[in-house]
Design a protein around this motif. Structure first.
Motif, PDB file in Angstrom:
ATOM      1  N   GLU A  71      32.837 -13.822  48.996  1.00  0.00           N
ATOM      2  CA  GLU A  71      31.548 -14.396  48.576  1.00  0.00           C
ATOM      3  C   GLU A  71      30.417 -13.591  49.235  1.00  0.00           C
ATOM      4  O   GLU A  71      29.441 -13.233  48.591  1.00  0.00           O
ATOM      5  CB  GLU A  71      31.532 -15.869  49.025  1.00  0.00           C
ATOM      6  N   SER A  72      30.614 -13.251  50.517  1.00  0.00           N
ATOM      7  CA  SER A  72      29.615 -12.442  51.209  1.00  0.00           C
ATOM      8  C   SER A  72      29.544 -11.062  50.567  1.00  0.00           C
ATOM      9  O   SER A  72      28.478 -10.496  50.385  1.00  0.00           O
ATOM     10  CB  SER A  72      29.973 -12.323  52.691  1.00  0.00           C
ATOM     11  N   PRO A 128      40.528 -20.028  45.603  1.00  0.00           N
ATOM     12  CA  PRO A 128      40.872 -20.964  46.688  1.00  0.00           C
ATOM     13  C   PRO A 128      39.781 -20.956  47.753  1.00  0.00           C
ATOM     14  O   PRO A 128      39.141 -19.924  47.980  1.00  0.00           O
ATOM     15  CB  PRO A 128      42.183 -20.399  47.244  1.00  0.00           C
ATOM     16  N   ASN A 129      39.589 -22.116  48.381  1.00  0.00           N
ATOM     17  CA  ASN A 129      38.540 -22.237  49.389  1.00  0.00           C
ATOM     18  C   ASN A 129      39.094 -21.763  50.736  1.00  0.00           C
ATOM     19  O   ASN A 129      39.376 -22.550  51.613  1.00  0.00           O
ATOM     20  CB  ASN A 129      38.110 -23.709  49.433  1.00  0.00           C
ATOM     21  N   ASP A 130      39.273 -20.457  50.890  1.00  0.00           N
ATOM     22  CA  ASP A 130      39.868 -19.942  52.126  1.00  0.00           C
ATOM     23  C   ASP A 130      38.994 -18.864  52.757  1.00  0.00           C
ATOM     24  O   ASP A 130      37.907 -18.552  52.250  1.00  0.00           O
ATOM     25  CB  ASP A 130      41.298 -19.431  51.866  1.00  0.00           C
ATOM     26  N   LYS A 171      39.546  -8.935  41.128  1.00  0.00           N
ATOM     27  CA  LYS A 171      39.775  -8.969  39.666  1.00  0.00           C
ATOM     28  C   LYS A 171      39.787 -10.412  39.174  1.00  0.00           C
ATOM     29  O   LYS A 171      39.215 -10.725  38.132  1.00  0.00           O
ATOM     30  CB  LYS A 171      41.095  -8.271  39.330  1.00  0.00           C
ATOM     31  N   ALA A 172      40.419 -11.301  39.960  1.00  0.00           N
ATOM     32  CA  ALA A 172      40.472 -12.713  39.561  1.00  0.00           C
ATOM     33  C   ALA A 172      39.060 -13.291  39.513  1.00  0.00           C
ATOM     34  O   ALA A 172      38.726 -14.085  38.628  1.00  0.00           O
ATOM     35  CB  ALA A 172      41.345 -13.490  40.537  1.00  0.00           C
ATOM     36  N   MET A 173      38.222 -12.884  40.486  1.00  0.00           N
ATOM     37  CA  MET A 173      36.824 -13.368  40.497  1.00  0.00           C
ATOM     38  C   MET A 173      36.094 -12.888  39.252  1.00  0.00           C
ATOM     39  O   MET A 173      35.348 -13.623  38.616  1.00  0.00           O
ATOM     40  CB  MET A 173      36.091 -12.858  41.751  1.00  0.00           C
ATOM     41  N   GLU A 174      36.337 -11.604  38.895  1.00  0.00           N
ATOM     42  CA  GLU A 174      35.657 -11.037  37.730  1.00  0.00           C
ATOM     43  C   GLU A 174      36.081 -11.759  36.443  1.00  0.00           C
ATOM     44  O   GLU A 174      35.287 -11.911  35.523  1.00  0.00           O
ATOM     45  CB  GLU A 174      35.982  -9.539  37.612  1.00  0.00           C
ATOM     46  N   ARG A 175      37.342 -12.228  36.446  1.00  0.00           N
ATOM     47  CA  ARG A 175      37.820 -12.949  35.252  1.00  0.00           C
ATOM     48  C   ARG A 175      37.316 -14.397  35.246  1.00  0.00           C
ATOM     49  O   ARG A 175      37.601 -15.168  34.353  1.00  0.00           O
ATOM     50  CB  ARG A 175      39.352 -12.954  35.225  1.00  0.00           C
ATOM     51  N   GLY A 176      36.598 -14.773  36.323  1.00  0.00           N
ATOM     52  CA  GLY A 176      36.015 -16.114  36.401  1.00  0.00           C
ATOM     53  C   GLY A 176      37.019 -17.190  36.799  1.00  0.00           C
ATOM     54  O   GLY A 176      36.784 -18.373  36.565  1.00  0.00           O
TER      55      GLY A 176
END
Ligand code: HEM
Length: 398
Positions: free
Chosen positions: A184-185, A175-177, A166-171
């Motif tokens: 991402e995959s 965090p780089n984890d 959901k956070a990704m969808e909100r743009g």
């Protein structure tokens, strides 16, 4: 992944090289010794009985832990040799404690695959299962419990993944984890090519959850096992505890350990390496031959399971000398494989050493520690090598 003592049942889709007696003959013709095949359980009943009684026993801190940790395996190796066999039901199982053969097996994943018991698979998942063989499920009490735990864990992880999605969808910035890389995959899971065809290229959400589970199980108990045994060893060898504390003091003083300076911790590194030798968190690994295959100067038929006895090898006087059980070594040979070897070597090994150095350094900075007289030494392989009766410690603030 790591070995299990629990009886595992291969699915019938696995192709075996023959019937038990035929297989036994073939193995004996190769010069291998082992227990005679007993229908239908082979060595399983004896093994389970012995494991249960061994589990209750305690040993001295300075004693060879292998007979206690490896019970039936240890006795079979002592009686029939470093490369010998026994029976899991109608399936022969090679015990391998010879480092050259272990290296060879681990470096040929096409011929020797990881046959994982359902007990491990229920809870874990992930890249380690990316191979052909399928394994059956035995509805034991333990397996049912593991399945229930898995459902709970699955829900928990799904919640975390959903939140991130959901956070990704909100743009939002991610965090780089590890979860970020897996998500991402997943975002590339289904994409359309120029002709409008849908291609599956990345990981599904279920794959992502499986990976998270696997990393959690591969990395948490193993790391805890390393730290607890390192501390037990430092209680047993207080002079080394003092030397390690002096080193930490020299390198960090009262400051928090910094990543850049960890390379200066020579004594702490040696202590961790020695702990991994004497108490390897993953003391055995398993493999199975997928076809008739050459191993050393033997020809092994398809469907032979193998237990790679790293823990026995790590204390073998032939490689380490008569003082193999003593702490304080500093030189490591081909007989040292706490993280496995070959293509499937532990991908977390660097991370875990960083974590363990930081944790141990911080403990040494703050506390003197010793074992209470009530401590019972009973290392046992419960998926990972752990102190069965725990490791209570007396900590004195510095
Ligand atoms: C002291 C701690 C650890 C020990 C002793 C250890 C030991 C091992 C061993 C022996 C293997 C090889 C298993 C086999 O070939 O059957 C392995 C594989 C693996 N370990 Fe570790 N491990 C530790 C910590 C970690 C950590 C912290 C992580 C991740 C964060 C991790 C992730 C993995 C993964 C993903 C594999 C499978 C690699 C593959 O199959 O390609 N391990 N580990």
């Amino acid at each position: 992944m790591y070995g299990f003592f629990i009886f595992e049942i291969p699915n019938y889709s696995v192709r075996y090289g023959g019937k038990p007696r035929e297989l036994e003959n073939i193995l004996r013709q190769q010069g291998l010794n082992g227990t005679p095949y007993r229908p239908f359980l082979g060595d399983v009943k004896n093994m389970m009985r012995l494991n249960e009684t061994d589990k209750q026993k305690t040993i001295n801190l300075s004693e060879d832990a292998s007979p206690h940790v490896f019970g039936y395996y240890y006795r079979t190796v002592a009686k029939y040799g470093k490369n010998s066999f026994m029976w899991f039901g109608p399936w022969p199982r090679l015990n391998v404690a010879d480092p050259e053969l272990i290296k060879e097996i681990l470096s040929r994943p096409d011929a020797f695959q990881q046959p994982l018991p359902e007990t491990g698979k229920i809870l874990t998942g992930g890249i380690v299962f990316l191979q052909d063989e399928k394994w059956g499920y035995l509805p034991t009490k333990l397996n049912r419990k593991l399945k229930a735990m898995n459902n709970e864990l699955q829900l928990l992880l799904k919640g975390i993944v959903d939140k991130r999605q959901k956070a990704m969808e909100r743009g939002e910035a991610m965090p780089n984890d590890l979860l970020g890389a897996l998500m991402e995959s997943n975002s590339r899971f289904i994409n359309e090519d120029n002709d409008g065809n849908q291609n599956v290229v990345g990981m599904s959400i279920d794959d992502v959850i499986d990976e998270c589970k696997f990393f959690y199980f591969a990395g948490s108990k193993t790391t805890a096992s390393l730290l607890v045994w390192a501390m037990v060893l430092l209680c047993q060898n207080p002079d080394w505890q003092t030397r390690a504390r002096e080193e930490v003091d020299r390198v960090f003083g009262n400051e928090e350990p910094s990543f850049e300076s960890l390379t200066h911790l020579k004594t702490v590194t040696m202590i961790l390496q020695e702990s991994l030798r004497l108490y390897p968190p993953a003391p055995l690994m398993t493999r199975g031959s997928t076809k008739t295959v050459k191993l050393g100067n033997m020809t092994i038929p398809s469907g032979v399971h193998m237990t790679l006895l790293i823990g026995i090898l790590h204390r073998d006087p032939d490689f380490w000398g008569d003082d193999a059980n003593d702490f304080e070594r500093g030189k490591y040979s081909i007989g040292y494989m706490p993280f496995g070897a070959g293509q499937r070597v532990c991908i977390g090994q660097n991370l875990v050493l960083i974590e363990a150095k930081i944790a141990l350094a911080m403990i040494l900075q703050s506390f003197l520690f010793e074992l209470p007289p009530s401590y019972l030494h009973a290392p046992f392989n419960d998926i990972n090598l752990l102190p069965i009766y725990g490791a209570p410690m007396i900590l004195r603030s510095l």
